[in-house]
Write an enzyme that holds these catalytic residues in place. Sequence first.
Site, PDB file in Angstrom:
ATOM      1  N   HIS A 254     168.102  52.352 100.840  1.00 25.27           N
ATOM      2  CA  HIS A 254     167.558  51.079 101.342  1.00 25.27           C
ATOM      3  C   HIS A 254     166.337  51.350 102.201  1.00 25.27           C
ATOM      4  O   HIS A 254     166.010  52.500 102.484  1.00 25.27           O
ATOM      5  CB  HIS A 254     168.614  50.258 102.083  1.00 25.27           C
ATOM      6  CG  HIS A 254     169.104  50.840 103.374  1.00 25.27           C
ATOM      7  ND1 HIS A 254     169.834  52.000 103.431  1.00 25.27           N
ATOM      8  CD2 HIS A 254     168.970  50.419 104.652  1.00 25.27           C
ATOM      9  CE1 HIS A 254     170.137  52.264 104.696  1.00 25.27           C
ATOM     10  NE2 HIS A 254     169.612  51.318 105.465  1.00 25.27           N
TER      11      HIS A 254
ATOM     12  N   HIS B 212     165.274  50.859 105.335  1.00 25.64           N
ATOM     13  CA  HIS B 212     165.158  51.110 106.776  1.00 25.64           C
ATOM     14  C   HIS B 212     164.490  52.465 107.054  1.00 25.64           C
ATOM     15  O   HIS B 212     164.738  53.454 106.358  1.00 25.64           O
ATOM     16  CB  HIS B 212     166.540  51.054 107.437  1.00 25.64           C
ATOM     17  CG  HIS B 212     167.033  49.644 107.607  1.00 25.64           C
ATOM     18  ND1 HIS B 212     168.361  49.331 107.791  1.00 25.64           N
ATOM     19  CD2 HIS B 212     166.355  48.456 107.616  1.00 25.64           C
ATOM     20  CE1 HIS B 212     168.489  48.008 107.910  1.00 25.64           C
ATOM     21  NE2 HIS B 212     167.291  47.463 107.802  1.00 25.64           N
TER      22      HIS B 212
ATOM     23  N   ASP C 233     164.892  54.727 109.207  1.00 27.46           N
ATOM     24  CA  ASP C 233     165.700  55.925 109.459  1.00 27.46           C
ATOM     25  C   ASP C 233     166.323  56.479 108.173  1.00 27.46           C
ATOM     26  O   ASP C 233     167.075  57.453 108.208  1.00 27.46           O
ATOM     27  CB  ASP C 233     166.774  55.666 110.530  1.00 27.46           C
ATOM     28  CG  ASP C 233     167.795  54.630 110.122  1.00 27.46           C
ATOM     29  OD1 ASP C 233     167.422  53.645 109.454  1.00 27.46           O
ATOM     30  OD2 ASP C 233     168.989  54.797 110.469  1.00 27.46           O
ATOM     31  N   HIS C 234     165.987  55.868 107.024  1.00 25.95           N
ATOM     32  CA  HIS C 234     166.431  56.380 105.720  1.00 25.95           C
ATOM     33  C   HIS C 234     165.262  56.785 104.820  1.00 25.95           C
ATOM     34  O   HIS C 234     165.435  57.597 103.923  1.00 25.95           O
ATOM     35  CB  HIS C 234     167.310  55.349 105.010  1.00 25.95           C
ATOM     36  CG  HIS C 234     168.617  55.130 105.727  1.00 25.95           C
ATOM     37  ND1 HIS C 234     169.816  55.605 105.256  1.00 25.95           N
ATOM     38  CD2 HIS C 234     168.891  54.554 106.917  1.00 25.95           C
ATOM     39  CE1 HIS C 234     170.779  55.302 106.119  1.00 25.95           C
ATOM     40  NE2 HIS C 234     170.235  54.661 107.138  1.00 25.95           N
TER      41      HIS C 234
ATOM     42  N   HIS D 283     173.913  44.741 104.107  1.00 31.10           N
ATOM     43  CA  HIS D 283     173.202  45.377 105.229  1.00 31.10           C
ATOM     44  C   HIS D 283     171.710  45.076 105.098  1.00 31.10           C
ATOM     45  O   HIS D 283     171.063  44.617 106.037  1.00 31.10           O
ATOM     46  CB  HIS D 283     173.488  46.869 105.214  1.00 31.10           C
ATOM     47  CG  HIS D 283     172.737  47.659 106.243  1.00 31.10           C
ATOM     48  ND1 HIS D 283     172.989  47.559 107.590  1.00 31.10           N
ATOM     49  CD2 HIS D 283     171.736  48.572 106.120  1.00 31.10           C
ATOM     50  CE1 HIS D 283     172.173  48.374 108.252  1.00 31.10           C
ATOM     51  NE2 HIS D 283     171.395  48.990 107.381  1.00 31.10           N
TER      52      HIS D 283
ATOM     53  N   ASP E  17     173.998  52.574 104.427  1.00 32.41           N
ATOM     54  CA  ASP E  17     174.572  51.881 105.590  1.00 32.41           C
ATOM     55  C   ASP E  17     175.439  50.695 105.175  1.00 32.41           C
ATOM     56  O   ASP E  17     175.525  49.703 105.898  1.00 32.41           O
ATOM     57  CB  ASP E  17     173.451  51.394 106.516  1.00 32.41           C
ATOM     58  CG  ASP E  17     172.735  52.531 107.221  1.00 32.41           C
ATOM     59  OD1 ASP E  17     173.171  53.688 107.103  1.00 32.41           O
ATOM     60  OD2 ASP E  17     171.716  52.252 107.890  1.00 32.41           O
TER      61      ASP E  17
ATOM     62  N   HIS F  62     175.444  57.645 108.469  1.00 32.62           N
ATOM     63  CA  HIS F  62     175.566  57.922 109.914  1.00 32.62           C
ATOM     64  C   HIS F  62     176.915  58.535 110.262  1.00 32.62           C
ATOM     65  O   HIS F  62     177.907  58.296 109.570  1.00 32.62           O
ATOM     66  CB  HIS F  62     175.418  56.620 110.728  1.00 32.62           C
ATOM     67  CG  HIS F  62     174.056  56.011 110.674  1.00 32.62           C
ATOM     68  ND1 HIS F  62     173.093  56.265 111.634  1.00 32.62           N
ATOM     69  CD2 HIS F  62     173.486  55.176 109.772  1.00 32.62           C
ATOM     70  CE1 HIS F  62     171.991  55.585 111.336  1.00 32.62           C
ATOM     71  NE2 HIS F  62     172.199  54.918 110.211  1.00 32.62           N
TER      72      HIS F  62
HETATM   73 ZN   LIG Z   1     170.076  50.729 107.569  1.00 35.99          ZN
END
Ligand SMILES: [Zn+2]
Length: 254
Positions: free
Chosen positions: A53, A55, A57-58, A111, A128, A166
């Site tokens: 996805h 985001h 942080d990915h 998400h 996530d 995570h």
């Molecule tokens: Zn995420």
Amino acid sequence: MLAIHAVPAFKDNYIWVLEDGANAVAVDPGDDEPVRKFLERTGLRLAAVLATHHHADHVGGLPALAQRWKCPTFGPAHEVAARLDRRLAEGDRITVPGLGIELGTLDIPGHTAGHIALYGDGMVFCGDTLFTCGCGRLFEGTPPQMVESLAKLARLPRDTRVYCGHEYTLANIRFAEAVEPGNRALAQRKARDAARRDRGEPTVPSTIAEELATNPFLRCEEPEVVASAESHAGRRLKDRVEVFAEIRAWKNNF
Ligand SMILES: [Zn+2]
């Protein structure tokens, strides 16, 4: 023989690196530096990058890795993420460059609106959406969407290993205990996973079977989960979507 490494990033992200001794593939590289260091240390060649996805942080490290290694990138069809060579949606299958394994795609919105999971070879990379003993927050989706997305993941073979984005397990277990204090499998999981963290080991992956037994967000029809959700809501809840929505909102403030 495929090996899978948890490469830590930021505070609690895992970048999953699959490798066969020569080629490596990174899943959800929010940062390129930990992957770069891993590749330097191991002498592996990066053959592809996969993303679940949009985001940061990915995918934050995806452009730099793709540029450095001139490797193809794969990610969600229905999200705007920079520099994806191949956009995947439900039903799409890929042969992962360098490793030759086949992965299928599931659309799992909730998400984020276009979140995908990649599954195959006894593994699922679910970003996530499904977490170990929890689930992601609903930033771009609705409870009915998330319930359906989690149900899709729950229908994968029970021994499928769950690779999420995570390390949240112990906090998730604390919440799960509040929802379902009578669940003995949860108590056993807590003891095992707390010991893993004490040793500095990841608690990820789990398995679909373990999530079905302990994850309250997959157990919205269990009597104890329903009773807890109704008690928290102070009213009757009419179906599993309402139960899910109640415990998801409860967890946000837990
Ligand atoms: Zn995420």
